[in-house]
Design a protein around this motif. Structure first.
Motif, PDB file in Angstrom:
ATOM      1  N   ILE A 163      83.024 -17.942 -31.320  1.00 38.08           N
ATOM      2  CA  ILE A 163      81.703 -17.673 -31.914  1.00 38.08           C
ATOM      3  C   ILE A 163      80.778 -17.025 -30.877  1.00 38.08           C
ATOM      4  CG2 ILE A 163      79.661 -18.730 -33.007  1.00 38.08           C
ATOM      5  CD1 ILE A 163      82.291 -18.517 -34.757  1.00 38.08           C
ATOM      6  N   GLU A 164      80.844 -17.542 -29.643  1.00 39.32           N
ATOM      7  CA  GLU A 164      80.016 -16.950 -28.584  1.00 39.32           C
ATOM      8  C   GLU A 164      80.368 -15.485 -28.337  1.00 39.32           C
ATOM      9  OE1 GLU A 164      79.134 -20.961 -25.912  1.00 39.32           O
ATOM     10  OE2 GLU A 164      80.488 -19.416 -25.138  1.00 39.32           O
ATOM     11  N   ASN A 165      81.637 -15.152 -28.474  1.00 43.23           N
ATOM     12  CA  ASN A 165      82.091 -13.780 -28.183  1.00 43.23           C
ATOM     13  C   ASN A 165      81.983 -12.833 -29.375  1.00 43.23           C
ATOM     14  OD1 ASN A 165      82.722 -14.216 -25.492  1.00 43.23           O
ATOM     15  ND2 ASN A 165      84.818 -14.839 -25.927  1.00 43.23           N
ATOM     16  N   LEU A 166      81.639 -13.378 -30.535  1.00 43.26           N
ATOM     17  CA  LEU A 166      81.674 -12.585 -31.766  1.00 43.26           C
ATOM     18  C   LEU A 166      80.751 -11.368 -31.714  1.00 43.26           C
ATOM     19  CD1 LEU A 166      83.467 -12.982 -34.162  1.00 43.26           C
ATOM     20  CD2 LEU A 166      81.674 -14.300 -35.290  1.00 43.26           C
ATOM     21  N   THR A 167      79.566 -11.530 -31.145  1.00 44.45           N
ATOM     22  CA  THR A 167      78.641 -10.396 -31.095  1.00 44.45           C
ATOM     23  C   THR A 167      79.118  -9.326 -30.111  1.00 44.45           C
ATOM     24  OG1 THR A 167      77.331 -11.612 -29.473  1.00 44.45           O
ATOM     25  CG2 THR A 167      76.519 -11.605 -31.744  1.00 44.45           C
ATOM     26  N   LEU A 168      79.962  -9.724 -29.171  1.00 49.44           N
ATOM     27  CA  LEU A 168      80.462  -8.765 -28.183  1.00 49.44           C
ATOM     28  C   LEU A 168      81.803  -8.169 -28.612  1.00 49.44           C
ATOM     29  CD1 LEU A 168      79.114  -7.923 -25.591  1.00 49.44           C
ATOM     30  CD2 LEU A 168      80.474  -9.615 -24.362  1.00 49.44           C
ATOM     31  N   ILE A 224      87.678  -0.925 -25.512  1.00 52.47           N
ATOM     32  CA  ILE A 224      87.511  -1.773 -24.328  1.00 52.47           C
ATOM     33  C   ILE A 224      88.329  -3.064 -24.395  1.00 52.47           C
ATOM     34  CG2 ILE A 224      85.798  -3.108 -23.010  1.00 52.47           C
ATOM     35  CD1 ILE A 224      83.744  -0.920 -23.654  1.00 52.47           C
ATOM     36  N   LYS A 225      88.438  -3.672 -25.584  1.00 52.17           N
ATOM     37  CA  LYS A 225      89.183  -4.939 -25.658  1.00 52.17           C
ATOM     38  C   LYS A 225      90.639  -4.748 -25.232  1.00 52.17           C
ATOM     39  CE  LYS A 225      87.690  -5.686 -29.882  1.00 52.17           C
ATOM     40  NZ  LYS A 225      87.578  -6.295 -31.242  1.00 52.17           N
ATOM     41  N   GLY A 226      91.260  -3.685 -25.684  1.00 52.44           N
ATOM     42  CA  GLY A 226      92.633  -3.395 -25.279  1.00 52.44           C
ATOM     43  C   GLY A 226      92.716  -3.087 -23.791  1.00 52.44           C
ATOM     44  N   LEU A 283      81.306  -4.009 -19.239  1.00 51.42           N
ATOM     45  CA  LEU A 283      81.560  -2.669 -19.794  1.00 51.42           C
ATOM     46  C   LEU A 283      81.033  -2.592 -21.231  1.00 51.42           C
ATOM     47  CD1 LEU A 283      82.930  -0.044 -18.873  1.00 51.42           C
ATOM     48  CD2 LEU A 283      85.128  -0.992 -19.584  1.00 51.42           C
ATOM     49  N   LEU A 284      81.212  -3.682 -21.980  1.00 53.02           N
ATOM     50  CA  LEU A 284      80.729  -3.724 -23.375  1.00 53.02           C
ATOM     51  C   LEU A 284      79.206  -3.762 -23.460  1.00 53.02           C
ATOM     52  CD1 LEU A 284      83.356  -6.183 -24.899  1.00 53.02           C
ATOM     53  CD2 LEU A 284      82.929  -3.857 -25.707  1.00 53.02           C
ATOM     54  N   LEU A 342      85.688  -0.878 -32.981  1.00 51.38           N
ATOM     55  CA  LEU A 342      84.788  -0.755 -34.120  1.00 51.38           C
ATOM     56  C   LEU A 342      83.355  -1.208 -33.787  1.00 51.38           C
ATOM     57  CD1 LEU A 342      85.274  -0.068 -37.154  1.00 51.38           C
ATOM     58  CD2 LEU A 342      85.373  -2.522 -37.550  1.00 51.38           C
ATOM     59  N   LEU A 343      83.222  -2.466 -33.418  1.00 49.48           N
ATOM     60  CA  LEU A 343      81.889  -3.021 -33.186  1.00 49.48           C
ATOM     61  C   LEU A 343      81.215  -2.329 -32.010  1.00 49.48           C
ATOM     62  CD1 LEU A 343      79.804  -5.169 -33.966  1.00 49.48           C
ATOM     63  CD2 LEU A 343      80.924  -6.722 -32.356  1.00 49.48           C
ATOM     64  N   ASP A 344      81.988  -2.047 -30.978  1.00 56.32           N
ATOM     65  CA  ASP A 344      81.461  -1.403 -29.774  1.00 56.32           C
ATOM     66  C   ASP A 344      80.866  -0.042 -30.107  1.00 56.32           C
ATOM     67  OD1 ASP A 344      81.016  -1.102 -26.994  1.00 56.32           O
ATOM     68  OD2 ASP A 344      82.855   0.071 -26.800  1.00 56.32           O
ATOM     69  N   GLN A 345      81.541   0.753 -30.909  1.00 55.15           N
ATOM     70  CA  GLN A 345      81.020   2.090 -31.253  1.00 55.15           C
ATOM     71  C   GLN A 345      79.803   1.986 -32.169  1.00 55.15           C
ATOM     72  OE1 GLN A 345      81.708   4.388 -29.477  1.00 55.15           O
ATOM     73  NE2 GLN A 345      83.877   4.729 -29.099  1.00 55.15           N
TER      74      GLN A 345
END
Lengths: 227, 227
Positions: free
Chosen positions: A50-55, B60-62, B94-95, B126-129
């Motif tokens: 949950i803490e990481n969801l926004t990131l 970034i996650k990958g 980075l995020l 997705l979320l990052d972009q």
């Protein structure tokens, strides 16, 4: 209802998903079984997610990263790096799971195809969802797949604007009251909830939805009767 | 050209991206500086990224997961788990990088807005972009953002079909000859290449593109003269 577009959620609506996550969580808990109770590990993992969801957003890659982060924290940095390696491999296994269609899905899509524009609207990792749709063999039923970074009212508003329709011409079908039904009826669209036997804690809401645009179907097959 | 839609790549076309990755890679190499030469670590990280590309996709996650996997492998599982923790934090940094617009971008978008349908077409998480587009303040110039799981010919064909236009009515502007130009001209669309001073090894191709639908612009500002 004067519908133009019917959107289907994917995970646990078209195909099985949550049980695979549960299986992976069980393997994760088992790595700590000698020194931490399962409910503690489960609580800490959920907290990290949950803490990481926004990131990180939704999807398996963020889930892998949250498992690693949790393992390091709850062990007080005492786990050997082999544990991290194991978690990465659990995650890769999860990304390579076969796609198991939910009973009745294909008949329903066949029935509705041609009568409505069908789209697949789901959260999760971009490539992972594209791959699952491809593996499912259902791709040709859908005009396209929408991978959404979230399923809040604003996200549905954007989707409806992009589809160039009015909210009342939009129907969402899915297993999450919180993500597939509530935000859609709140912005003037229609929703049908098709329950799946297990739901991630984050997708649950208290109580039921009472709204003229909301319907409940026992299984995906029952959707047809409601249209 | 009889264009209807102009698509802009995002990373290193609208805003700075690759330098942030390079910065993170430098920090990663530095963790092994006492026992492995930089070029070895760099080669191994790149190898892991490419191997994981079909499973993780871009973003970034990958990249974080590939750094962790590389660290474990090249250290022969001898790194302490603190190294993994550091890598996760590098990834989170980075995020959260600020979005730095490339000079001239906003003027060009202002000039083209209203004359064409503008979309943002990018790979990545997705979320990052979505977050970067939001942070950039450029969101209102675009009809919508397309996050693509890859930028091959088939992906552009799908995009063009979805936009309901002919390939010759589509122009792609971006910094990657391999991802933004070549596949687009190959399927009958137009492309303008706007180079950025550094390019990820995976995005490079040998030689140049010779094609009537292909143009080169020195900077994003020069795009206007080519329309």
């Amino acid at each position: 209802m004067n519908l133009k577009v019917i959107a289907f959620d994917a995970d646990d609506t078209l195909w099985v998903n949550e049980p695979y996550f549960r299986e992976t969580e069980e393997k994760f808990y088992a790595m700590f079984q000698d020194y931490l109770p399962v409910h503690t590990v489960a609580r800490e993992l959920f907290r990290t997610e949950i803490e990481n969801l926004t990131l990180y957003g939704y999807g398996i890659k963020g889930f892998i990263l949250s498992m690693i982060e949790t393992a390091i924290r709850i062990s007080d940095k005492k786990i050997p790096v082999e544990v991290v390696e194991k978690i990465i491999n659990y995650g890769k296994d999860l990304l390579e799971k076969p796609v198991e269609l939910i009973d009745g899905v294909e008949e329903v899509l066949k029935e509705l195809q041609g009568r409505y524009k069908l789209v697949c609207a789901t959260k999760g990792d971009l490539l992972d969802q594209h791959r699952k749709l491809h593996k499912s063999g259902l791709g040709h039923y859908f005009h396209h797949i929408e991978i959404m970074s979230d399923k809040k009212e604003i996200d549905y508003q954007k989707l409806i604007k992009r589809l160039d329709i009015k909210p009342e011409e939009f129907l969402m079908i899915g297993n999450s009251l919180k993500s597939d039904a509530l935000p859609v009826v709140n912005i003037g669209g229609h929703a049908i909830h098709v329950p799946f036997h297990i739901t991630w804690e984050h997708e649950r809401i208290e109580g039921n939805i009472e709204h003229p645009n909301f319907r409940q179907a026992a299984t995906i097959r029952h959707v047809i009767e409601l249209l």
